[in-house]
Write an enzyme that holds these catalytic residues in place. Structure first.
Site, short mmCIF file in Angstrom:
data_model
loop_
_atom_site.label_atom_id
_atom_site.label_comp_id
_atom_site.label_asym_id
_atom_site.label_seq_id
_atom_site.Cartn_x
_atom_site.Cartn_y
_atom_site.Cartn_z
N GLU A 1 0.86 -1.25 0.05
CA GLU A 1 -0.06 0.01 -0.01
C GLU A 1 0.83 1.26 0.12
O GLU A 1 1.10 2.11 1.08
CB GLU A 1 -0.79 0.11 1.10
CG GLU A 1 -2.24 -1.10 1.22
CD GLU A 1 -3.19 -0.79 2.29
OE1 GLU A 1 -3.11 -0.09 2.99
OE2 GLU A 1 -4.25 -1.72 2.17
N GLU B 1 -5.97 -7.43 -1.15
CA GLU B 1 -6.35 -7.32 0.44
C GLU B 1 -7.95 -6.62 0.43
O GLU B 1 -8.04 -5.61 -0.28
CB GLU B 1 -5.35 -6.44 0.99
CG GLU B 1 -5.69 -6.35 2.44
CD GLU B 1 -4.60 -5.65 3.28
OE1 GLU B 1 -3.38 -5.78 3.27
OE2 GLU B 1 -4.97 -4.56 3.91
#
Ligand code: IDC
Length: 482
Positions: free
Chosen positions: A308, A400
């Protein structure tokens, strides 16, 4: 955990694949004593980049069976240094290097081969070492496995592929789909048909090792019927940066465990804070060089190079990706690589952007997908709309997501989670749910304390999120084969 030596067939293929790219195979020096029985044959291949390299050393035992071995060699240059090794315990003293066997590859019968390797640094031209010893005996065998090489006194034993436990009623996801590749905006199987993988993400492997055991992974493969296991290796927060060798080994072992069970393994380089992937660029290169060398000849490994990114531009992420991807490709040219997107892999939405920046400036590499993450209780219609818009132009992978809010905690939002998963099913977007762990937080699939025991199958050990996800994941895949 049980581990298995890689079959010979695959090791030879590995040498061939790397050799074709690097051409650094060398001949060991003949033994000085012509009467001495040849102890071993070595093939040493390298993949080089500026300042660094990976080496694969394939050892064939030409003498009697050994139970426990030490390989020795000397680097020709003083600037050559091992930074991290695998499949052996590596030590370097000045220019002298030793590699001692692991438990699983300690026994080598006559003609048997094992493949070990390391990532290194160098300051000069990185010349190959020219003489090797196995348990003190010089390796006199000629090197490359060509038809003119002296044949071992006994032919190599037949090798068997790693055991794969098929779920009841059918072949495993990997057995059916084989090597995946990106086709258009889809993920396609070996038949060129779009498929969707459904699976679970680990929590940070530095915190929950007891959740990833033979029993828990058996449950994931056979009770959940999961197609995919994502291995979340945090870089910071007591993760990789504190022990690169140890975490590389842990990830490698978990990839082997997924492989034995016929699941796809996603290697997640879980960078999060700091959000600029450039901060971890060197670590990423070292890590991915090692894991891609180790798993180059598997057909079930997917590389996720940046969990991320946040607080950085898309061009910074793209620049990072275009430096890391070649390191992977040098070892494993056909694996799918997933690249994180801006603002915690929201395609930029969480920082006021959108997917246009990626569509207009995609990563300059083939066989690449883009990550999208969401937390169902925090991210709703505008995020869904952006994902659907992007998925018409970009290969997307939800590496995710949570059924709860973005903290990973709070209550399960069943309505939003259902809407999300129905969308992913409709668009055939693959996903991994956060998390296959027993942390006391809403996103964890197991009730707290479950990982202290040995029961992982069935609904009784599950949280609300776990129960919801298991019901979504365990339905038949019906992967297309023609
Ligand atoms: C969270 C975990 C939490 C842990 C925290 C540490 O759920 O137990 O304390 O990380 O950093 C992400 C990240 C993922 C987060 C998750 C929930 O990829 O690491 O896990 N999340 O906050 N992005 C959005 C949400």
């Amino acid at each position: 955990m049980t581990r298995h030596p890689r079959p010979l067939r695959r090791q030879l293929a590995a040498v061939g694949a790397v050799g074709a790219l690097t051409a650094a195979t060398l001949a060991a020096l003949p033994a000085t004593n012509a009467q001495a029985a040849p102890g071993c044959r070595i093939t040493y291949t390298t993949t080089n980049w500026t300042g660094g390299f990976t080496a694969t050393v394939t050892v064939t035992n030409l003498g009697d069976t050994v139970n426990g071995w030490t390989l020795g060699f000397t680097f020709p240059d003083t600037g050559q240094r091992i930074t991290q090794g695998w499949s052996a315990t590596w030590q370097q003293n000045g220019a002298a290097v030793t590699a001692r066997n692991e438990n699983w590859n300690g026994s080598l019968t006559t003609g048997a081969t094992t493949s070990i390797g390391f990532t290194g640094a160098h300051t000069g031209s990185n010349p190959n070492p020219t003489s090797f010893t196995l348990n003190g005996t010089a390796c006199a065998g000629s090197t490359t496995p060509t038809p003119t090489s002296p044949a071992p006194t006994t032919p190599p034993p037949p090798t068997t592929p790693p055991p794969t436990t098929a779920p009841p009623g059918g072949a495993t996801p990997v057995a059916v789909n084989g090597q995946l590749r990106v086709c258009g905006v889809n993920l396609c199987n070996q038949y060129g048909k779009p498929i969707q993988l459904r699976g679970m993400s680990s929590h940070g492997i530095q915190w929950f090792p007891r959740c990833y055991t033979d029993a828990s992974l058996d449950a994931l493969a056979r009770d959940w019927n999961a197609d995919l296991f994502r291995i979340a290796m945090y870089v910071q927060e007591d993760g990789y940066e504190t022990d690169p060798t140890g975490f590389t080994d842990r990830v490698n072992n978990l990839v082997e465990e997924a492989t034995e069970r016929g699941m796809y393994a996603m290697i997640d380089f879980h960078l999060l804070t700091p959000g600029d992937p450039t901060y971890n660029l060197q670590r990423a290169k070292t890590f991915f060089a090692a894991v891609s060398a180790r798993h180059a000849n598997k057909n079930n490994v997917i590389y996720e190079i940046a969990n991320e990114p946040n607080g950085v531009s898309w061009s910074t992420i793209k620049n990072y990706a275009e430096q890391v991807i070649p390191v992977i490709r040098a070892n494993d040219p056909d694996a799918v690589v997933v690249v994180g997107t801006r603002a915690w892999s929201s395609l930029g939405v969480s920082e006021g952007g959108n997917s246009t920046e990626v569509v207009n400036n995609p990563v300059n590499a083939a066989n690449v997908m883009y990550a999208f993450h969401f937390y169902a209780a925090s991210h709703r219609d505008n995020y869904r709309a952006e994902l659907e818009r992007a998925a018409a132009r970009l290969p997307m992978f939800v590496t995710e997501f949570g059924t709860v809010d973005y903290t990973g905690d709070g209550g399960v939002d069943l309505a939003s989670s259902t809407t999300w998963l129905d969308l992913l099913d409709r668009l055939k977007i693959s996903y991994a749910n956060w998390t296959y762990s027993d942390k006391a937080e809403g996103s964890a699939a197991f009730r707290p304390g479950t990982c202290n025991g040995n029961t992982f199958a069935g609904a009784s050990v599950l949280t609300e999120s776990g129960n919801f996800m298991r019901n979504r994941i365990r339905t038949p895949d019906n992967f297309p084969t023609n």
